[in-house]
Scaffold this active site. Structure first.
Site, mmCIF file in Angstrom:
data_model
loop_
_atom_site.group_PDB
_atom_site.id
_atom_site.type_symbol
_atom_site.label_atom_id
_atom_site.label_comp_id
_atom_site.label_asym_id
_atom_site.label_seq_id
_atom_site.Cartn_x
_atom_site.Cartn_y
_atom_site.Cartn_z
ATOM 1 N N ASP B 218 39.517 47.378 39.453
ATOM 2 C CA ASP B 218 39.893 47.623 40.846
ATOM 3 C C ASP B 218 40.236 49.072 41.170
ATOM 4 O OD1 ASP B 218 39.441 45.163 41.868
ATOM 5 O OD2 ASP B 218 41.431 44.413 41.378
ATOM 6 N N ALA B 219 39.821 50.009 40.328
ATOM 7 C CA ALA B 219 40.050 51.404 40.696
ATOM 8 C C ALA B 219 39.034 51.797 41.774
ATOM 9 C CB ALA B 219 39.902 52.297 39.483
#
Ligand SMILES: [Zn+2]
Lengths: 397, 597
Positions: B218-219
């Site tokens: 989820d970066a």
């Protein structure tokens, strides 16, 4: 650690060879039957021996903490739903976290005491099982009557019995009357078909008296074992097994046809009383394991064995907690660290107690190395001192 | 017999509760009973609850009678043209307000189409099934429920324009987004809620791709040039307040540039930015712990010192400084006074926060992430048209969370940008087919995918990549306000243990359970090292076990009880020494028995 290790002066721990041989013996046959070369077989045995030795706890390992973490960590992971239907037919036995707490707190009576009753071979058919079940289940007058009514004309109480039930359970009305007379004094009773008529032996009988009698009679114990509110027959494999709600080991074991060697209850105190502390320890382990497994927690049995041993080692079941194991630690500081700090400290002052600082908590508190793991060992070096002449001491003797 | 309660008080019993309710409702609809009254029948408890008290949350619904909504479409248009007033609608009982209790008995249709004779009410608008917080969500009907929950919860944390008079205020802290944009994909209720005038995010060009794995877990990968152009830039305002008090004997705090003779004088350059009144100049840059207001206070304790102090020597420096971890430019200074007439100076300091690695961003679909890499624009992938995405999100964020609405928003946003109009994404009103058709009409693939070219090598990427526009929030959690580490630092006065908390430059506590882990691993020596932060060596009397007195003047250590000096030094944690002292206050006499060696 334990009886099978010996610590030599040099600090080398030698494991008793016989233990390893015992374990290897279990697998010897299996290894021998494998389709591999003899060379491979010896190699396998050697590596098994090696692995077994490696898997053992080392002296100084904090087995208690590991056991506690192995039980509590997975327990926080699961939802631990508290109600789960046991025994199919719908006995609601406490499960999950409430049950685990109940066990570790060693409550005298579980919220839902329950028994599992196996039958002897010759009694192992449906009719006999149902008959035994009905003789176990507590039956009160209210369970076998259709209705009770006040006969105001004669100032008497009429109880109409349920024909079907009476016939099914083979209950004789006279037996009921004698049961009633045992509980309630000053009552005349007579049988009229399937009606029982009760009269109070008193000059002036009021309606209030009759009403009181009516409620008293409803709870008269007619048949079965007190406290066992349900008894369900279930077929497990090729056997009929009885499950009960309510527990009374002593009385149930006297009933004919019951396989007393397999009779068990979830009330460990009852087991300890009837069968002894070793049986209670086993029940303890089985109960924890079943509760955990039902929640999908796969904790190694050995952790539970350790906890069960700790709880029963004094000869009676001790809870874990304030009034049990944690409260009976020998160290003042360890007890004060757990609960009721001030009480433990003031008591120690009153009785002039001292703390030898041998435990873990105490040493963490004062900032010393605790005697576990790598802290257990120390470097011992003989310094060359001039030996004192021993002669003086000898002559004095 | 069911029990009847009015405002929670038992008033009596009734044979047929349903008829009672029917009669009460009829009376209410004939305006014979107050319209604020709500009636409910709880079947499970067999009781009737009548409520007319204050404090119940109620919402308007159109009454349906015999399968016909009382509000006709003609009335609706009249209302819209303001030819009919809302009061009139209420008075005629076309619309009534239900509370949570009565709503349980109602059968409410969401749209006009689905009304049956069984229905009792119909929503004013289908989007009203969502509350204020959830009304910002676009295409919510296409997402899983929990994502909507997360999405609306995160919308609250978004940096935007919280108030339009923020320039006039001096709240302790507030954040303002520099170039806020109104979302391209909007909802009907946004205007009603006031979000059109208080926007809190940016429309960003998004590519759903991996980009060398810098956006795993989820970066987000963010375009450096976009940041330079002002993407997500925000200003953090923080106010610092000081009060000038008056003391006994006519003494008072004074605002000035402190004289070097004052106790606790910093250094000349520390007071550099103050004007002659001792108050900082507006628009000057203040470093961390810099002085904002020069203030001197009278000394609290007089008399110990032998020499007589003159004038300013009786004052100490009590200047207002910026707290540690903060710095910035002075936005404004407010001079005012409190109720007792004490002078108050409040300075608002502003600090621009550009997004950096570790800052948190989120969409309206509960998809949050932290910035994982800032990439120069020239290295970012680009489309055939030369469009370079602002953000690259990892495709793994989508399947397990099933946020189909986000995919649709990407396409809808693209259409909106190309057609220069805003797309409606209200619940049940989003038109996927139309959006796709529009995209196709404009010469793109109707699934929003485009061929991208590697920014570094210029090679064409093999798979077409979903590219479009999504509204992104910059959330309030900024790394610069959270990053924290300590090797050595301040200790608490009482326990001699390290302080706790980032603001006090504190350490991270190794707690009870962590302690157990060290023991379980059999590593008590490591544990001792961790717990050794407050280690002290205490002199103890060998005879009576009491802590001895160290007399530095006479250079002697002796026991306070037996006065002899057979003393041993015992090493222990200071916290334990403190506990021994506390035990003495309990009238317990703890003795330390040193090991005889
Ligand atoms: Zn002394």
């Amino acid at each position: 650690m334990g009886a099978n290790c010996s610590i030599f002066e040099v600090g080398v721990i030698i494991m008793d060879e016989s233990v390893i041989q015992n374990v290897l013996g279990l697998y010897e046959e299996k290894i021998d039957s494998l389709d591999i070369s003899p060379k491979e077989k010896t190699a396998l045995k050697l590596s098994l021996k090696d692995r077994y030795a490696k898997m053992r706890y080392d002296p100084g390992d904090a087995v208690g903490v590991v056991a506690a973490q192995s039980i509590s960590e997975p327990a926080t992971q699961t939802t631990l739903r508290s109600y789960h239907r046991a025994a199919g037919a719908g006995l609601n036995i406490t499960q999950g976290l409430p049950r685990i707490l109940e066990i570790f707190d060693a409550r005298k009576v579980p919220v839902t005491p329950s028994m599992k009753i196996y039958l002897k071979k010759e009694y192992n058919n449906k009719d006999k099982a149902v008959e035994i079940a009905s003789s176990i289940k507590e039956t009160d007058l209210k369970h076998i009557m259709v209705m009770d009514s006040l006969d105001l004309a004669n100032m008497a109480l009429e109880v109409e019995l349920d024909k079907g039930i009476i016939k099914q359970f083979n209950i004789i009305p006279d037996k009921i009357i004698s049961a009633v007379k045992r509980k309630v004094k000053n009552v005349n009773a007579s049988v009229d078909g399937n009606k029982l008529i009760f009269e109070i032996k008193k000059d002036k009988v009021t309606i209030k008296d009759l009403q009181a009698l009516r409620f008293k009679l409803r709870d008269v114990h007619v048949k079965g074992i007190k406290g066992i509110t349900h008894c369900i027959v279930e077929r497990v494999g090729d056997e009929y097994v009885l499950y009960t709600l309510g527990s009374n080991l002593m009385k149930v074991s006297k009933i004919e046809g019951i396989d007393t060697s397999r009779l068990c209850s979830n009330n460990m105190f009852e087991i300890a009383e009837v069968l002894g502390i070793e049986a209670a320890r086993n029940t303890l382990v089985m109960e924890i394991i079943e509760t955990l497994r039902a929640q999908g927690v796969d904790t190694d049995v050995r952790h539970l064995l350790l906890v069960a041993d700790a709880m029963t080692q004094s000869g009676e079941i001790q809870p874990i907690g304030r009034y049990g194991l944690s409260g009976s630690k020998s160290s003042v500081l360890a007890r004060a660290n757990f609960e009721e700090t001030i009480r433990h400290l003031t008591d120690a002052a009153v009785y002039g107690l001292s703390d030898d600082l041998n435990g873990i908590v105490e040493n963490v508190m004062i900032g010393k190395t605790a005697k576990v793991g790598t802290g257990l060992v120390d470097i011992a070096m003989k310094t060359q001192k001039k030996e004192k002449p021993k002669k003086v001491a000898e002559t004095k003797e | 017999m069911s029990e009847v309660y009015v405002n929670g008080y038992f008033v009596g019993e009734h044979d047929s509760p349903l008829e009672l309710i029917k009669a009460l409702l009829e009376k209410r609809r004939k305006n014979q009973l107050p319209s604020t009254m709500n009636v409910a029948y709880h079947e499970d408890k067999d009781e009737v609850q009548v409520n007319i008290d204050a404090g119940r949350v109620r919402r308007p619904l159109i009454v349906v009678e015999n399968g016909k909504p009382l509000m006709t479409e003609e009335m609706e248009s009249k209302l819209e043209k303001r030819e009919m007033s809302w009061d009139e609608v209420l008075k005629k009982n076309i619309v009534e307000y239900l509370d949570a209790d009565e709503e349980e008995n109602a059968y409410i249709a969401v749209s006009r189409k689905e009304v049956t004779p069984e229905h009792t009410h119909i929503e004013l608008d289908s989007s009203l099934i969502l509350g204020v917080a959830a009304s910002v969500l676009v295409f919510p009907e296409k997402n899983r429920g929990d994502r909507l929950n997360y999405g609306s919860r995160m919308a609250v944390q978004a940096i935007g324009i919280p108030l339009q008079n923020f320039l006039q205020r001096d709240d302790t802290t507030y954040n303002v987004l520099v170039y806020p944009q109104v979302p391209l994909v909007k909802t009907d209720s946004m205007e009603a809620v006031g979000l059109e005038s208080h926007p809190s995010g940016h429309n960003l060009v998004v590519a759903v791709s991996t980009f060398y794995g810098y956006n795993v877990e989820d970066a987000l990968i963010i375009n450096k040039a976009s940041l330079d152009r002002g993407l997500g830039r925000s200003v953090a305002y923080r106010s610092f307040v000081t009060e000038f008090r008056r003391y006994w004997g006519g003494q008072e705090d004074m605002a000035c540039i402190p004289d070097p003779s004052v106790k606790g004088y910093r250094s000349e350059e520390d007071y550099d930015m103050l004007d002659e009144q001792g108050i900082i100049e507006v628009e000057s840059s203040v470093p961390e712990q810099g002085v904002i207001v020069g203030k001197i206070s009278p000394l609290r304790f007089l008399g110990i010192s032998k020499e007589i102090k003159m004038g300013l020597q009786n004052f100490r420096d009590n200047s207002l400084t910026i707290s540690s971890g903060n710095s910035g430019i002075v936005e404004k200074v407010i001079l005012t006074s409190d109720a007792e007439g004490n002078k108050i100076v409040s300075a608002v300091v502003r600090d621009t926060k550009t997004p950096e690695v570790g800052d948190k961003m989120a969409t309206r679909h509960g998809q949050k992430g932290v910035i994982g890499l800032v990439v120069p624009e020239e290295d970012m992938p680009f489309t055939a048209d030369g469009i370079v995405p602002d953000i690259i999100v990892n495709p793994h964020a989508i399947p397990s969370r099933m946020t189909v609405g986000q995919l649709l928003e990407i396409i809808a946003g693209k259409v909106g940008a190309l057609a220069a109009k805003r797309i409606n994404g209200t619940v049940f009103k989003g038109e996927e087919e139309k959006i796709r058709a529009a995209l196709k009409y404009m010469g793109f693939r109707d699934d929003g995918k485009e061929t991208l070219y590697n920014g570094v090598t210029g090679e064409k990427m093999e798979a077409p990549i979903l590219t479009g526009i999504t509204y992104y929030y910059r959330l309030y959690h900024l790394v610069s306000k959270k990053i924290h580490a300590r090797s050595k630092g301040p200790v608490a006065l009482m326990t001699k243990q390290p302080t706790e908390g980032r603001s006090k430059e504190g350490g991270l506590r190794l707690g009870e359970m962590e302690k157990d882990c060290f023991i379980a691993h059999g590593a008590p020596i490591t544990l001792k090292e961790r717990f050794g932060s407050d280690k002290v060596s205490i002199p103890v009397c060998k005879d009576c076990g009491v802590i001895a007195i160290e007399d530095h003047i006479k250079n002697r250590t002796y026991c306070p009880l037996c006065k002899n000096d057979v003393i041993v030094n015992v090493e222990m944690s200071y916290a334990f020494k403190l506990m021994l002292d506390e035990l003495r206050s309990l009238l317990i006499y703890p003795q330390i028995v040193p090991e005889s060696s």
